[in-house]
Enzyme design. Structure first.
Site, mmCIF file in Angstrom:
data_model
loop_
_atom_site.group_PDB
_atom_site.id
_atom_site.type_symbol
_atom_site.label_atom_id
_atom_site.label_comp_id
_atom_site.label_asym_id
_atom_site.label_seq_id
_atom_site.Cartn_x
_atom_site.Cartn_y
_atom_site.Cartn_z
ATOM 1 N N ASN A 114 0.744 -1.071 -0.084
ATOM 2 C CA ASN A 114 -0.021 -0.010 0.092
ATOM 3 C C ASN A 114 0.761 1.327 0.063
ATOM 4 O O ASN A 114 0.643 2.255 -0.745
ATOM 5 C CB ASN A 114 -0.900 0.134 1.352
ATOM 6 C CG ASN A 114 -1.782 -1.144 1.150
ATOM 7 O OD1 ASN A 114 -2.000 -1.879 0.066
ATOM 8 N ND2 ASN A 114 -2.719 -1.314 2.049
ATOM 9 N N THR A 159 -17.351 38.506 -30.587
ATOM 10 C CA THR A 159 -17.974 37.891 -29.370
ATOM 11 C C THR A 159 -19.234 37.239 -29.894
ATOM 12 O O THR A 159 -19.736 37.625 -31.136
ATOM 13 C CB THR A 159 -18.606 39.033 -28.318
ATOM 14 O OG1 THR A 159 -19.398 39.866 -29.037
ATOM 15 C CG2 THR A 159 -17.429 39.758 -27.674
ATOM 16 N N HIS A 160 -19.726 36.209 -29.185
ATOM 17 C CA HIS A 160 -20.878 35.465 -30.009
ATOM 18 C C HIS A 160 -20.519 34.954 -31.436
ATOM 19 O O HIS A 160 -21.303 34.791 -32.317
ATOM 20 C CB HIS A 160 -22.135 36.307 -29.822
ATOM 21 C CG HIS A 160 -22.541 36.971 -28.744
ATOM 22 N ND1 HIS A 160 -23.523 36.313 -27.866
ATOM 23 C CD2 HIS A 160 -22.272 38.257 -28.346
ATOM 24 C CE1 HIS A 160 -23.566 37.118 -26.656
ATOM 25 N NE2 HIS A 160 -22.809 38.263 -26.923
ATOM 26 N N SER A 281 -8.371 14.290 -48.405
ATOM 27 C CA SER A 281 -9.741 13.374 -48.302
ATOM 28 C C SER A 281 -9.551 12.240 -49.216
ATOM 29 O O SER A 281 -8.529 12.083 -50.340
ATOM 30 C CB SER A 281 -10.928 14.231 -48.824
ATOM 31 O OG SER A 281 -11.687 13.428 -49.221
ATOM 32 N N LYS A 287 -9.554 18.677 -50.929
ATOM 33 C CA LYS A 287 -9.523 19.033 -49.284
ATOM 34 C C LYS A 287 -8.338 19.098 -48.888
ATOM 35 O O LYS A 287 -7.479 18.226 -49.093
ATOM 36 C CB LYS A 287 -10.157 17.629 -48.891
ATOM 37 C CG LYS A 287 -11.778 17.665 -49.502
ATOM 38 C CD LYS A 287 -12.553 18.633 -48.439
ATOM 39 C CE LYS A 287 -12.995 17.966 -47.090
ATOM 40 N NZ LYS A 287 -13.761 18.776 -46.220
ATOM 41 N N ASN A 289 -7.642 18.937 -44.739
ATOM 42 C CA ASN A 289 -8.268 19.088 -43.568
ATOM 43 C C ASN A 289 -7.489 19.262 -42.097
ATOM 44 O O ASN A 289 -6.352 18.598 -42.135
ATOM 45 C CB ASN A 289 -9.121 17.693 -43.491
ATOM 46 C CG ASN A 289 -10.120 17.501 -44.380
ATOM 47 O OD1 ASN A 289 -10.572 18.497 -44.785
ATOM 48 N ND2 ASN A 289 -10.273 16.320 -44.849
ATOM 49 N N GLU A 294 -8.579 18.787 -35.153
ATOM 50 C CA GLU A 294 -9.754 18.206 -34.763
ATOM 51 C C GLU A 294 -9.760 16.827 -33.760
ATOM 52 O O GLU A 294 -10.331 16.887 -32.895
ATOM 53 C CB GLU A 294 -10.529 17.575 -35.978
ATOM 54 C CG GLU A 294 -10.959 18.777 -37.030
ATOM 55 C CD GLU A 294 -11.591 17.913 -38.195
ATOM 56 O OE1 GLU A 294 -12.566 17.460 -38.107
ATOM 57 O OE2 GLU A 294 -10.783 18.509 -39.085
HETATM 58 N N1 ARG Z 1 -1.889 -3.436 -7.644
HETATM 59 C C1 ARG Z 1 -1.930 -2.657 -6.351
HETATM 60 C C2 ARG Z 1 -2.646 -1.025 -6.862
HETATM 61 O O1 ARG Z 1 -2.486 -0.785 -7.878
HETATM 62 C C3 ARG Z 1 -1.034 -2.446 -5.451
HETATM 63 C C4 ARG Z 1 -1.457 -2.467 -4.168
HETATM 64 C C5 ARG Z 1 -2.083 -3.626 -3.569
HETATM 65 N N2 ARG Z 1 -2.385 -3.645 -2.089
HETATM 66 C C6 ARG Z 1 -3.299 -4.320 -1.685
HETATM 67 N N3 ARG Z 1 -3.271 -4.557 -0.347
HETATM 68 N N4 ARG Z 1 -3.743 -5.451 -2.589
HETATM 69 O O2 ARG Z 1 -3.408 -0.599 -6.323
#
Ligand code: ARG
Length: 462
Positions: A114, A159-160, A281, A287, A289, A294
């Site tokens: 994490n 404007t507009h 085109s 053409k 373009n 775009e």
């Molecule tokens: N692959 C996970 C992500 O992108 C990584 C973290 C995973 N952590 C866990 N406790 N499962 O978030």
């Protein structure tokens, strides 16, 4: 006892994950692009573990050495990542352990995926912000260069989408300079706010090991360490902000593109794009373009999509990490990739475009863009503005009926509308006067534009 589940987290499981569930859960196919950030983060973490004697320093040295080798091998295309190892974090740890055995298993001490993923992702976004800022700067330089050459190029302002008052091409383009300069500072701001290192937050509640979080933060180029471990792993504000900055840039590009598309039309003919930035085109031989413009206008939609993805993924999440957050990466990657494609090609298209100054000026002559100045002339001759507006309105109606412009009305006729009108009226409503008398700070007059360009130059040189 034989292991029943081969995952790095498999200890408490009694069977293998279902194949479809595994593939569904796995993020390696897209998060492999974080390999560099992941390895850099792991090197800093391992060095810190060694320095703190949390793992034997010689093991830290071995881990760092092998991680560097893995990085080289990835860059040389020698490594195939595995869906079974789920994500980039576990892929690299698995490879490390395959190569150096038990020592490799010490790397994840005092760390969770994490805080690892939060770190990798932040490092990635920081890098992308710098890349995008560079592209924005190049665009600003191009806008500046064209503007500096066109402080006398008169064109109609709208404007507009109706002709309004005469301006110059420099004045018009420098409006975009302001937008992109704000985008630049917004990116800087986003960078500064996210510049805190989450490593050491652990799963959510930090760790009992004596980590030196300030050491890793410094090693990894962060200004500070995050102040709350729950926030450290659950914060994705930086990704939301980045996709917002990206959306704003695209919105500005899209408005610019819309004007270029209009200006390329036969009806406007204000600009001709270089052949190298135009397409033809398959059926209509005549053409030419403005596809690049775009496409950029169109790609704005997908970047907004990334912003909506980020906001929506995050909106219902309880603290701290939730797997939903794995959805953050593709949104951010796509926004960054899109910007990094759009910005440089747009800049080149703009730099090579030819502005048709004569047509722009002719355009300003039509549509009574000097009517406000005509009214102001009467005001300077003692008529209240409202009455002046009325009188000039009548002159405009007369001109439309006779298919002429205000300056083509003979003096004798003008006197029928306002007895005190004199020969100097014609000079007062010439396009040059209209533009160059608007010398208010921020206005189109040469005098005012020079100040604006000077400020822009100082910004670019800084
Ligand atoms: N692959 C996970 C992500 O992108 C990584 C973290 C995973 N952590 C866990 N406790 N499962 O978030």
């Amino acid at each position: 006892m034989a292991k029943e589940n081969s995952k790095l987290w498999g200890g408490r499981f009694s069977k293998e994950i279902d194949q479809a569930a595994n593939d569904y859960n796995s993020s390696i196919r897209f998060d492999k692009r974080l390999y560099r950030e992941d390895i850099t983060g792991s090197i800093a973490h391992a060095s810190m573990l060694g320095k703190q004697n949390i793992i034997p320093p010689e093991n830290a040295v071995l881990i760092v050495k092998e991680l560097k080798q893995i990085l080289t091998d990835i860059e040389n295309g020698k490594i195939n990542f595995s869906e079974d190892a789920e994500d980039i974090h576990m892929n690299i740890e698995t490879i490390l352990t395959q190569r150096i055995g038990a020592v490799g298993k010490q790397l994840h001490t005092g760390r969770s995926r994490n805080d690892q993923v939060a770190l990798d992702f932040k490092m990635y976004v920081k890098k992308e912000i710098q890349t995008v800022m560079q592209y924005v700067k190049e665009l600003l330089q191009t806008i500046y260069d064209i503007s500096a050459d066109n402080i006398d190029t008169i064109m109609p302002g709208y404007t507009h989408l109706q002709k309004a008052q005469p301006i110059t091409l420099a004045h018009h383009l420098m409006a975009y300079f302001q937008m992109f300069r704000r985008d630049y500072s917004r990116l800087q701001d986003c960078y500064d706010r996210m510049d805190t290192c989450p490593l050491g937050s652990g799963a959510l509640a930090s760790t009992t090991y004596e980590l030196d979080r300030f050491f890793t933060a410094k090693e990894l180029g962060f200004a500070e360490a995050t102040e709350n471990s729950i926030d450290g792993v659950s914060d994705r504000d930086f990704a939301v902000e980045f996709t917002f900055c990206a959306s704003m840039i695209m919105m500005h590009l899209s408005r610019f593109c819309e004007e270029i598309i209009l200006w390329c039309s036969n009806e406007f003919s204000f600009v001709e794009l270089d052949d190298a930035f135009s397409t033809g085109s398959s059926i209509m031989p005549q053409k030419k373009n403005p596809d690049i413009a775009e496409l950029t206008r169109g790609k704005t939609g997908r970047v907004y999509g990334s912003l909506m993805t980020m906001l929506t993924v995050m909106k219902g999440l309880p603290l701290a990490y939730n797997k939903d957050m794995q959805e953050d990466k593709e949104a951010v990657f796509d926004a960054a990739d899109t910007l990094n494609m759009c910005l440089p090609v747009f800049t080149k298209m703009l730099a090579t475009a030819k502005f048709r100054k004569e047509i722009m000026k002719e355009g300003a002559k039509k549509g009574f863009t000097n009517a406000t100045d005509a009214a102001d002339y009467l005001v300077k001759n003692g008529i209240p503005f409202r009455d002046a507006h009325e009188i000039i309105g009548k002159m405009v109606a007369y001109s439309i009926q006779n298919n002429i412009s205000l300056e083509e009305i003979p003096l004798e006729k003008l006197k029928e509308f306002f007895g005190n009108i004199k020969e100097d009226f014609y000079e007062a409503i010439s396009l040059e006067t209209c533009v160059n008398e608007r010398k208010v700070y921020g206005g189109p007059a040469k005098e005012a534009m020079k100040i604006c360009l000077k400020n822009a130059k100082a910004f670019l040189e800084n």
